[in-house]
Design a protein around this motif. Structure first.
Motif, short mmCIF file in Angstrom:
data_model
loop_
_atom_site.label_atom_id
_atom_site.label_comp_id
_atom_site.label_asym_id
_atom_site.label_seq_id
_atom_site.Cartn_x
_atom_site.Cartn_y
_atom_site.Cartn_z
N SER A 268 -7.26 -0.42 -6.71
CA SER A 268 -7.57 0.58 -6.64
C SER A 268 -8.78 1.22 -6.45
CB SER A 268 -6.53 1.05 -6.65
OG SER A 268 -4.95 1.12 -6.87
N VAL B 98 1.28 -1.11 0.37
CA VAL B 98 -0.34 0.59 -0.23
C VAL B 98 0.39 1.10 -0.22
CG1 VAL B 98 -2.23 1.34 1.63
CG2 VAL B 98 -1.63 -1.07 1.30
N PHE C 269 -7.16 5.36 -2.97
CA PHE C 269 -6.38 3.91 -2.24
C PHE C 269 -4.75 4.38 -3.26
CE2 PHE C 269 -5.04 0.14 -2.79
CZ PHE C 269 -4.56 -0.26 -1.66
N ASN C 270 -4.33 3.96 -2.99
CA ASN C 270 -3.46 3.84 -3.87
C ASN C 270 -2.00 2.55 -3.79
OD1 ASN C 270 -3.30 5.69 -6.49
ND2 ASN C 270 -3.55 7.25 -4.48
N TRP C 271 -1.56 1.95 -4.34
CA TRP C 271 -0.67 0.53 -4.39
C TRP C 271 0.70 1.51 -3.80
CZ3 TRP C 271 -2.23 -3.71 -1.78
CH2 TRP C 271 -3.04 -4.04 -2.39
N LYS D 165 -2.94 -3.52 -9.68
CA LYS D 165 -3.62 -2.50 -9.33
C LYS D 165 -4.17 -1.80 -9.61
CE LYS D 165 1.74 -2.41 -7.37
NZ LYS D 165 2.70 -1.56 -7.84
N ASP E 119 -12.19 2.31 -4.01
CA ASP E 119 -12.28 3.38 -4.12
C ASP E 119 -14.07 3.70 -4.55
OD1 ASP E 119 -9.90 4.49 -3.38
OD2 ASP E 119 -9.54 5.36 -6.11
#
Length: 154
Positions: A80, A16, A93-95, A76, A84
């Motif tokens: 994500s 994350v 959210f982001n990786w 990914k 969301d």
């Protein structure tokens, strides 16, 4: 593809963004199922998937229809958006950028699956940073610590 045969088993590991503890128990199983669908749709064979709060392990029997980078990118991006769209978190959210991909022989499949299934117990004893650097050393991967994931010191 005619006359093209492969047998590759890859463990993919990514975190994350900021290594925040955002992968919550309340939605983790649903997220894993969604990611499984992405991998299957890309014609790859999912062998195991599990995550803890700040990172995920995915074990895949890899075919010839997609590159590792493209599969990780697709997983990914789609996951994500899935997080969301479900509004499981208050922010976006982001990786983190980057990932680890580690290859195994057929004889190691059962051990890798067990390892991935027991991530929660494993991380009671070892941090993600310790685990990830161990993988890099075990697989003799040249790395510059400057370019590893952003670490939150425990």
């Amino acid at each position: 593809m005619p006359n093209t045969y492969t047998q590759m088993y890859l463990q993919l590991v990514f975190a994350v963004k900021g290594r925040q503890s955002l992968l919550r128990d309340s939605f983790r199983e649903e997220l894993h199922k969604y990611m499984t669908g992405i991998i299957t749709k890309r014609k790859q064979k999912l062998l195991a998937i599990n995550s803890v709060q700040d990172h995920i392990h995915i074990f895949v029997g890899f075919g010839t229809t997609i590159t590792v980078a493209d599969l990780v990118h697709d997983v990914k991006i789609a996951s994500s958006k899935f997080i969301d769209n479900n509004k499981w978190l208050s922010g976006k959210f982001n990786w983190q950028d980057g990932y680890g991909a580690f290859s195994y022989s057929r004889s190691h499949i059962d051990n890798v699956i067990k390892y991935i299934k027991h991530q929660q117990e494993h991380h009671k004893k070892k941090t993600f940073k310790e685990e990830y650097i161990k993988f890099l050393k075990q697989f003799a991967v040249d790395y510059n610590e400057k370019y590893l994931f952003e670490w939150i010191e425990d």
